[in-house]
Each structure stands twice: as C-alpha cells, then as structure tokens.
Motif scaffolding. Sequence first.
Motif, PDB file in Angstrom:
ATOM      1  N   ILE A 114       0.822  -1.209   0.000  1.00 58.94           N
ATOM      2  CA  ILE A 114       0.000   0.000   0.000  1.00 58.94           C
ATOM      3  C   ILE A 114       0.854   1.256   0.000  1.00 58.94           C
ATOM      4  O   ILE A 114       0.331   2.339   0.065  1.00 58.94           O
ATOM      5  CB  ILE A 114      -1.000   0.014   1.176  1.00 58.94           C
ATOM      6  CG1 ILE A 114      -0.303   0.157   2.499  1.00 58.94           C
ATOM      7  CG2 ILE A 114      -1.903  -1.175   1.147  1.00 58.94           C
ATOM      8  CD1 ILE A 114      -1.239   0.539   3.624  1.00 58.94           C
ATOM      9  N   GLN A 115       2.161   1.104  -0.094  1.00 57.74           N
ATOM     10  CA  GLN A 115       3.020   2.280  -0.170  1.00 57.74           C
ATOM     11  C   GLN A 115       3.191   2.689  -1.626  1.00 57.74           C
ATOM     12  O   GLN A 115       4.273   2.651  -2.195  1.00 57.74           O
ATOM     13  CB  GLN A 115       4.361   2.019   0.512  1.00 57.74           C
ATOM     14  CG  GLN A 115       4.228   1.982   2.008  1.00 57.74           C
ATOM     15  CD  GLN A 115       5.575   2.051   2.715  1.00 57.74           C
ATOM     16  OE1 GLN A 115       6.623   2.033   2.088  1.00 57.74           O
ATOM     17  NE2 GLN A 115       5.536   2.134   4.020  1.00 57.74           N
ATOM     18  N   THR A 116       2.060   3.092  -2.220  1.00 55.36           N
ATOM     19  CA  THR A 116       2.041   3.545  -3.602  1.00 55.36           C
ATOM     20  C   THR A 116       1.314   4.870  -3.678  1.00 55.36           C
ATOM     21  O   THR A 116       0.489   5.198  -2.807  1.00 55.36           O
ATOM     22  CB  THR A 116       1.320   2.535  -4.511  1.00 55.36           C
ATOM     23  OG1 THR A 116      -0.071   2.476  -4.130  1.00 55.36           O
ATOM     24  CG2 THR A 116       1.939   1.149  -4.439  1.00 55.36           C
ATOM     25  N   ASN A 117       1.599   5.629  -4.735  1.00 51.92           N
ATOM     26  CA  ASN A 117       0.894   6.896  -4.938  1.00 51.92           C
ATOM     27  C   ASN A 117      -0.605   6.673  -5.077  1.00 51.92           C
ATOM     28  O   ASN A 117      -1.408   7.477  -4.598  1.00 51.92           O
ATOM     29  CB  ASN A 117       1.438   7.597  -6.181  1.00 51.92           C
ATOM     30  CG  ASN A 117       2.783   8.242  -5.949  1.00 51.92           C
ATOM     31  OD1 ASN A 117       3.487   7.933  -4.985  1.00 51.92           O
ATOM     32  ND2 ASN A 117       3.164   9.145  -6.830  1.00 51.92           N
ATOM     33  N   GLU A 118      -0.988   5.589  -5.741  1.00 52.90           N
ATOM     34  CA  GLU A 118      -2.420   5.321  -5.954  1.00 52.90           C
ATOM     35  C   GLU A 118      -3.133   5.040  -4.642  1.00 52.90           C
ATOM     36  O   GLU A 118      -4.265   5.476  -4.431  1.00 52.90           O
ATOM     37  CB  GLU A 118      -2.616   4.170  -6.942  1.00 52.90           C
ATOM     38  CG  GLU A 118      -4.059   3.933  -7.315  1.00 52.90           C
ATOM     39  CD  GLU A 118      -4.770   5.167  -7.880  1.00 52.90           C
ATOM     40  OE1 GLU A 118      -5.957   5.364  -7.553  1.00 52.90           O
ATOM     41  OE2 GLU A 118      -4.155   5.949  -8.617  1.00 52.90           O
ATOM     42  N   ALA A 119      -2.498   4.310  -3.737  1.00 47.83           N
ATOM     43  CA  ALA A 119      -3.108   4.035  -2.433  1.00 47.83           C
ATOM     44  C   ALA A 119      -3.256   5.327  -1.624  1.00 47.83           C
ATOM     45  O   ALA A 119      -4.280   5.544  -0.967  1.00 47.83           O
ATOM     46  CB  ALA A 119      -2.274   3.016  -1.662  1.00 47.83           C
ATOM     47  N   VAL A 120      -2.263   6.195  -1.709  1.00 46.73           N
ATOM     48  CA  VAL A 120      -2.340   7.492  -1.023  1.00 46.73           C
ATOM     49  C   VAL A 120      -3.427   8.351  -1.665  1.00 46.73           C
ATOM     50  O   VAL A 120      -4.217   9.002  -0.984  1.00 46.73           O
ATOM     51  CB  VAL A 120      -0.972   8.201  -1.050  1.00 46.73           C
ATOM     52  CG1 VAL A 120      -1.088   9.644  -0.614  1.00 46.73           C
ATOM     53  CG2 VAL A 120       0.021   7.452  -0.169  1.00 46.73           C
TER      54      VAL A 120
END
Length: 95
Positions: free
Chosen positions: A20-26
Amino acid sequence: MRFASVLLLILCLAACQHGIQTNEAVRQGVIDHLTKANINVDKMNLTVSSVQFNGNKASAQVSMTPKDVQGGMPMNFKYLLEQQDKKWVVTGRDT
C-alpha cells in the motif's frame, strides 16, 4: 523445512505491508477524506505529485483542478496520512 516456511511467511507479510506504499493508495486515501468532507471529487482532477513514506506515515503533495474549467490554476495541498487497517487515512494538512 520449518525455517523455510517461517521465512516465506515473513517475506509475504513484508511484501503485503509495502503493497500500500504507492501513490495510488495514497490518492485513494485523499479521495476518501474529501468525500467524507462532502466534496464532489468526481468533478476534479486530483494528482498526487509526490509522496514521502516514513513507516506507517506519509506526506503527499496533491494538486486539484476542476474538470470542467480549461486552463484553471491548480490548488496545491500537502496532506499528512497514516496507515490504518491496510489503507491510508488523512490525519491533517501541512501548510
């Protein structure tokens, strides 16, 4: 054999944590936050330009422009987020 199973389990858990350490998750965390604040995100272009991850916390630079206005100036915000229940939750804004 038992050691290999434990090692595989640790690697899988570590991979899930970083999943979940992705730009999309943020970005989804910011969208959830804005939706709860009764802001219609369907009428905006929301772009996460940068994210800095620090363990279970993150800070994200986000720009928003209205979809129906050409040449509109973007509004830029820096959101502070925390990982909760395998997703990112906005905890505040940094100015």
